[in-house]
Design a protein around this motif. Structure first.
Motif, PDB file in Angstrom:
ATOM      1  N   CYS A  35       0.858  -1.188   0.000  1.00  0.00           N
ATOM      2  CA  CYS A  35       0.000   0.000   0.000  1.00  0.00           C
ATOM      3  C   CYS A  35       0.895   1.238   0.000  1.00  0.00           C
ATOM      4  CB  CYS A  35      -0.898   0.046   1.235  1.00  0.00           C
ATOM      5  SG  CYS A  35      -2.143  -1.253   1.323  1.00  0.00           S
ATOM      6  N   THR A  40       0.006   4.147   1.293  1.00  0.00           N
ATOM      7  CA  THR A  40      -0.190   4.767   2.601  1.00  0.00           C
ATOM      8  C   THR A  40      -0.952   3.798   3.493  1.00  0.00           C
ATOM      9  OG1 THR A  40      -2.249   5.797   1.858  1.00  0.00           O
ATOM     10  CG2 THR A  40      -0.224   7.114   1.695  1.00  0.00           C
ATOM     11  N   CYS A  45      -3.951   3.046   5.990  1.00  0.00           N
ATOM     12  CA  CYS A  45      -5.242   3.458   6.554  1.00  0.00           C
ATOM     13  C   CYS A  45      -5.247   3.049   8.020  1.00  0.00           C
ATOM     14  CB  CYS A  45      -6.388   2.777   5.808  1.00  0.00           C
ATOM     15  SG  CYS A  45      -6.422   3.106   4.035  1.00  0.00           S
ATOM     16  N   TRP A  46      -5.525   3.982   8.898  1.00  0.00           N
ATOM     17  CA  TRP A  46      -5.321   3.725  10.316  1.00  0.00           C
ATOM     18  C   TRP A  46      -6.300   2.708  10.897  1.00  0.00           C
ATOM     19  CZ3 TRP A  46      -4.733   9.646  11.533  1.00  0.00           C
ATOM     20  CH2 TRP A  46      -3.459  10.068  11.109  1.00  0.00           C
ATOM     21  N   CYS A 100      -7.075  -0.086   9.405  1.00  0.00           N
ATOM     22  CA  CYS A 100      -6.843  -1.365   8.718  1.00  0.00           C
ATOM     23  C   CYS A 100      -6.382  -2.467   9.673  1.00  0.00           C
ATOM     24  CB  CYS A 100      -5.817  -1.172   7.605  1.00  0.00           C
ATOM     25  SG  CYS A 100      -5.525  -2.656   6.640  1.00  0.00           S
ATOM     26  N   ASP A 138      -8.374  -0.322  -4.899  1.00  0.00           N
ATOM     27  CA  ASP A 138      -8.378   0.967  -4.205  1.00  0.00           C
ATOM     28  C   ASP A 138      -8.637   2.049  -5.249  1.00  0.00           C
ATOM     29  OD1 ASP A 138      -7.868   3.352  -2.927  1.00  0.00           O
ATOM     30  OD2 ASP A 138      -6.042   2.670  -1.922  1.00  0.00           O
ATOM     31  N   GLN A 183     -15.520   2.858   2.524  1.00  0.00           N
ATOM     32  CA  GLN A 183     -15.505   3.020   3.987  1.00  0.00           C
ATOM     33  C   GLN A 183     -16.460   4.118   4.447  1.00  0.00           C
ATOM     34  OE1 GLN A 183     -14.111   0.441   4.158  1.00  0.00           O
ATOM     35  NE2 GLN A 183     -12.335   0.440   2.819  1.00  0.00           N
ATOM     36  N   GLN A 226     -13.007  10.668   6.668  1.00  0.00           N
ATOM     37  CA  GLN A 226     -11.869  10.216   5.863  1.00  0.00           C
ATOM     38  C   GLN A 226     -10.553  10.759   6.422  1.00  0.00           C
ATOM     39  OE1 GLN A 226     -12.587  11.282   1.784  1.00  0.00           O
ATOM     40  NE2 GLN A 226     -14.304   9.857   1.548  1.00  0.00           N
ATOM     41  N   ILE A 267      -9.483   8.902   9.600  1.00  0.00           N
ATOM     42  CA  ILE A 267      -9.008   7.516   9.444  1.00  0.00           C
ATOM     43  C   ILE A 267      -7.825   7.431   8.482  1.00  0.00           C
ATOM     44  CG2 ILE A 267     -11.274   6.562   9.969  1.00  0.00           C
ATOM     45  CD1 ILE A 267     -11.670   6.044   6.971  1.00  0.00           C
ATOM     46  N   HIS A 268      -7.344   8.590   7.991  1.00  0.00           N
ATOM     47  CA  HIS A 268      -6.195   8.660   7.092  1.00  0.00           C
ATOM     48  C   HIS A 268      -6.473   7.946   5.773  1.00  0.00           C
ATOM     49  CE1 HIS A 268      -1.681   8.369   6.174  1.00  0.00           C
ATOM     50  NE2 HIS A 268      -1.973   9.655   6.264  1.00  0.00           N
ATOM     51  N   ARG A 269      -7.648   8.202   5.228  1.00  0.00           N
ATOM     52  CA  ARG A 269      -8.003   7.680   3.911  1.00  0.00           C
ATOM     53  C   ARG A 269      -8.901   8.706   3.211  1.00  0.00           C
ATOM     54  NH1 ARG A 269      -8.523   2.243   1.521  1.00  0.00           N
ATOM     55  NH2 ARG A 269      -9.869   2.392  -0.309  1.00  0.00           N
ATOM     56  N   GLN A 286     -10.574  10.209   0.156  1.00  0.00           N
ATOM     57  CA  GLN A 286     -11.011   9.591  -1.097  1.00  0.00           C
ATOM     58  C   GLN A 286     -12.245  10.320  -1.625  1.00  0.00           C
ATOM     59  OE1 GLN A 286     -10.923   5.284  -0.948  1.00  0.00           O
ATOM     60  NE2 GLN A 286     -12.795   5.125  -2.127  1.00  0.00           N
TER      61      GLN A 286
END
Length: 454
Positions: A59, A61, A63-64, A66, A145, A170, A177, A180-182, A184
């Protein structure tokens, strides 16, 4: 589905940690393997069709939220190195198979399978087809992704026969977003769906998570509206499992308030009401599908299966996993690969399959596995059928379990029938709790912690 005060009281009563039962016994019962022969014996003897799983762990980055086994990197050449190792594993594993066993199913998971370039994916496809023969109409699926998805990825997977894809959304809310460090934007989800449809993918599935920081009913309702506009064939709406003792990055999510148990229940209620109102069937646990989807049809025909890849329509297959952390499921044993890349490399360089842990099933394990799968897929048990199939007196063999079911029956989670019992609408929320009653190994303890059942 509207939850009454009585329903909410039941949820609070039965909400407890428990396995998800993608296998029985669950993977935390696997033990270290020094001798590979016992966990490979049933594979070497079998002529069953194959279901291949490839774990592609990279990945860009993290995702926190995950909980997967991933490797965070920006270096694309690491994928080339990984393919060299996959090539060695495939060659070693092929020596343990009888010839002409056909592949009827293949899945690519991660990590991020579309971390790999189109050329790297083409190489992977060539390696796979060098060692395996595919049945006509084999089901090929991939996790994607949307943030880093390009036409070269879709085209490469299509060349491997992929017609099914799932991609993680998600939550569509920008604040969630960021927490949660994603990040998108929804435009990326729209573009991903268009790419899939343009390349002939017949099933496009979306993954959401409820229970993330800053989520509330209003914001998640907007997320559901946005993804429903994409007209996915299936949705998986997972209950966020907060397990920072296993995944330390999840501690970062605690910077913002996580929904309370009551708030999570409200989000689940919203999902069930919204999606069934939009025409989706609630299969169970966290899966929804359109009425003509083969998962729905299989459940109605009582042929639905459950394995490490979730719900499936393919019965009698052997799952063969490749890559770090992948799990394989044969008729008589489970086995799991090592979880770190350097140990994986060392094992393969020593011409040894990179198996770290495993479990050889007893006859009792196979019986209880069948009972739990039948319960979770059919939402009912027929004691007479199971007695005939397993040459036992089910009521006598499972007398202790049936005694434990009296409480759930009084609470309205199941209804007794002439032949066994059926799970009620509210009981579907507690299907893991009901399965735990038939689990001979389940004993809650600090050393074996699970996600919450609701």
């Amino acid at each position: 589905m509207e939850f009454s005060d009585a329903d909410l009281a039941l949820i609070e009563k039965y909400q407890r940690p428990g396995p998800r039962y993608t296998s029985y016994p669950p993977a935390n019962h696997f033990a270290e393997v020094s001798d590979l022969a016992p966990v490979l014996a049933s594979t070497e003897e079998s002529t069953a069709p194959l279901s291949l799983y490839f774990h592609l762990p990279f990945c860009e980055t993290l995702c926190w939220f995950c909980g997967c086994h991933t490797i965070t990197t920006l270096k694309r050449d690491r994928a080339d190195d990984y393919l060299d190792l996959i090539e060695k594993e495939l060659a070693l594993f092929a020596t343990h198979l009888k010839p002409d066993r056909e592949v009827v199913q293949m899945h690519f998971g991660g990590g991020t399978p579309n971390f790999f370039t189109g050329a790297q994916l083409d190489r992977l496809g060539e390696l796979i087809h060098r060692h395996f023969k595919f049945a006509y109409g084999a089901e090929v699926s991939v996790e994607l992704d949307p943030r880093r998805l390009y036409e070269e990825h879709i085209a490469a997977f299509a060349r491997m026969g992929a017609t099914r894809a799932s991609f993680g959304v998600q939550d569509c809310d920008p604040q969630v977003q960021k927490a949660i460090h994603r990040e998108q934007p929804h435009e990326q989800n729209i573009a991903a769906m268009k790419l899939l449809r343009a390349h002939g993918f017949t099933s496009a599935n979306i993954d959401l998570i409820y229970g993330l920081p800053l989520q509330n009913r209003d914001s998640f309702n907007r997320t559901l509206d946005a993804v429903l506009d994409l007209k996915p064939d299936r949705l998986a709406i997972f209950n966020y499992a907060h397990v920072p003792w296993m995944k330390p990055a999840q501690k970062l999510l605690e910077r913002h308030p996580l929904p309370t148990p009551r708030e999570k229940i409200g989000l689940l209620q919203l999902c069930i009401t919204k999606l069934t109102g939009a025409g989706y069937e609630y299969i169970g646990l966290d899966h929804f599908a359109l009425p003509d989807d083969e998962l729905v049809i299989a459940q109605k025909c009582k042929t639905l299966q459950r394995n490490f890849q979730g719900y499936s329509t393919r019965a009698g297959v052997e799952i063969c996993g490749f890559g770090i952390s992948s799990i394989s499921q044969a008729a008589g044993a489970y086995r799991q690969n090592v979880k770190d890349l350097e140990t994986y490399r060392a094992s393969l360089n020593a011409d040894r399959l990179p198996i770290d842990r495993g479990y050889v099933l007893t006859k009792e394990d196979k019986l209880r596995s069948a009972v739990i799968m039948r319960l979770m897929c059919n939402l009912s048990l027929n004691f007479d059928e199971l007695s005939d199939e397993w040459k036992i007196d089910f009521r006598e063999h499972f007398a202790d379990s049936l005694e434990q079911l009296k409480g759930p029956a009084e609470d309205g989670l199941i209804i007794w029938t002439r032949y066994g019992f059926e799970v009620t609408a509210i009981g579907r929320l507690f299907i893991r709790n009901l399965a735990m009653i038939f689990d001979a190994y389940f004993k809650p303890s600090p050393g074996k912690r699970y996600s919450s059942t609701v």
